[in-house]
Scaffold this active site. Structure first.
Site, PDB file in Angstrom:
ATOM      1  N   TRP A 149       0.911  -1.059  -0.048  1.00 24.36           N
ATOM      2  CA  TRP A 149      -0.080   0.070  -0.057  1.00 24.36           C
ATOM      3  C   TRP A 149       0.790   1.204  -0.081  1.00 24.36           C
ATOM      4  CZ3 TRP A 149      -4.803   1.265  -0.916  1.00 24.36           C
ATOM      5  CH2 TRP A 149      -5.207   2.672  -0.551  1.00 24.36           C
TER       6      TRP A 149
ATOM      7  N   HIS B  46      -9.673  -7.442   0.838  1.00 21.41           N
ATOM      8  CA  HIS B  46      -8.500  -6.614   0.964  1.00 21.41           C
ATOM      9  C   HIS B  46      -7.643  -6.631  -0.221  1.00 21.41           C
ATOM     10  CE1 HIS B  46      -5.563  -4.532   3.544  1.00 21.41           C
ATOM     11  NE2 HIS B  46      -4.656  -5.228   3.159  1.00 21.41           N
TER      12      HIS B  46
ATOM     13  N   VAL C  55       4.680  -8.066  -2.678  1.00 22.67           N
ATOM     14  CA  VAL C  55       3.783  -9.379  -3.075  1.00 22.67           C
ATOM     15  C   VAL C  55       2.381  -9.222  -2.277  1.00 22.67           C
ATOM     16  CG1 VAL C  55       3.862 -11.807  -2.450  1.00 22.67           C
ATOM     17  CG2 VAL C  55       5.928 -10.663  -2.905  1.00 22.67           C
TER      18      VAL C  55
ATOM     19  N   THR D 156     -10.855 -12.095   2.438  1.00 21.53           N
ATOM     20  CA  THR D 156     -11.638 -10.777   2.093  1.00 21.53           C
ATOM     21  C   THR D 156     -11.294 -10.029   0.863  1.00 21.53           C
ATOM     22  OG1 THR D 156     -10.074  -9.210   3.295  1.00 21.53           O
ATOM     23  CG2 THR D 156     -11.550 -10.570   4.740  1.00 21.53           C
TER      24      THR D 156
END
Length: 200
Positions: A60, A127, A119, A125
């Site tokens: 992120w 995400h 990676v 979920t």
């Protein structure tokens, strides 16, 4: 055996400065990818001193880190005079000023290409999808806004084994980090050519 991807081209990376930012999530996969990337850069002639490596917590954070690393490199200016480390002040004193080390333009100037390594492994979920999509768009935006090639070294895989195979840690598999190193050299050379008005 690696059968996908473009046929490798030979480019001289001796004049290039390359920046690498890697995530620390999934470190056992990141480490061989980073090693493969650096090995290929060195094999193409990029000097060790012209390879700058930084890390961030996860994928992120890659877009902002890549962007700011490049911005920081633009602020660096080559030194025209002697440049000494703290150890040099005492340990290797000399009266011959011509023998003193200097900082060269290639080791302090803006990067010719950047490589983002991460990676992402799909979990239970959403995400994975959000991060993969945002990071992909973020890195593309960085290279278009700066005009500096950003090599997409982010694995987006469904299983741990898929990640290991792409890091070359499974017998007979290929380390994709090598491809990223080659791409960085090729695009770094091309960027210099374009900046000089060369189109052939």
């Amino acid at each position: 055996m690696h059968t996908k991807g473009p046929t490798p081209q030979q480019h001289d990376g001796s004049a290039l400065r390359i920046g690498i930012v890697h995530a620390r999530w999934n470190e056992t996969i990141i480490e061989p990818l980073l090693a493969g990337t650096k090995a290929k850069l060195l094999a193409c002639g990029v000097k060790e001193s012209n390879i700058v490596v930084q890390s961030v917590p996860g994928s992120w954070e890659l877009p902002i880190a890549v962007q700011r690393l490049y911005s920081a490199s633009q602020l660096q200016t080559p030194s025209s005079g002697p440049s000494l480390s703290a150890g040099d002040l005492l340990g290797s004193s000399t009266t011959d000023l011509t023998a003193l080390p200097t900082t060269t333009a290639s080791s302090t100037g803006p990067f010719d290409a950047l490589i983002a390594i991460g990676v992402l492994i799909k979990g239970e979920t959403m995400h994975f999808e959000y991060i993969a999509d945002s990071v992909s768009h973020g890195l593309m935006r960085v290279q278009l806004d700066t005009g500096v090639p950003v090599i997409f070294g982010v694995l987006t895989v469904l299983t741990d084994d898929q990640a290991k195979a792409r890091a070359g840690v499974i017998e007979g598999s290929h380390n994709h980090g090598e491809d990223w190193g080659l791409a960085a050299v090729e695009m770094g050379v091309r960027r210099r050519d374009w900046a000089a008005g060369k189109t052939e």
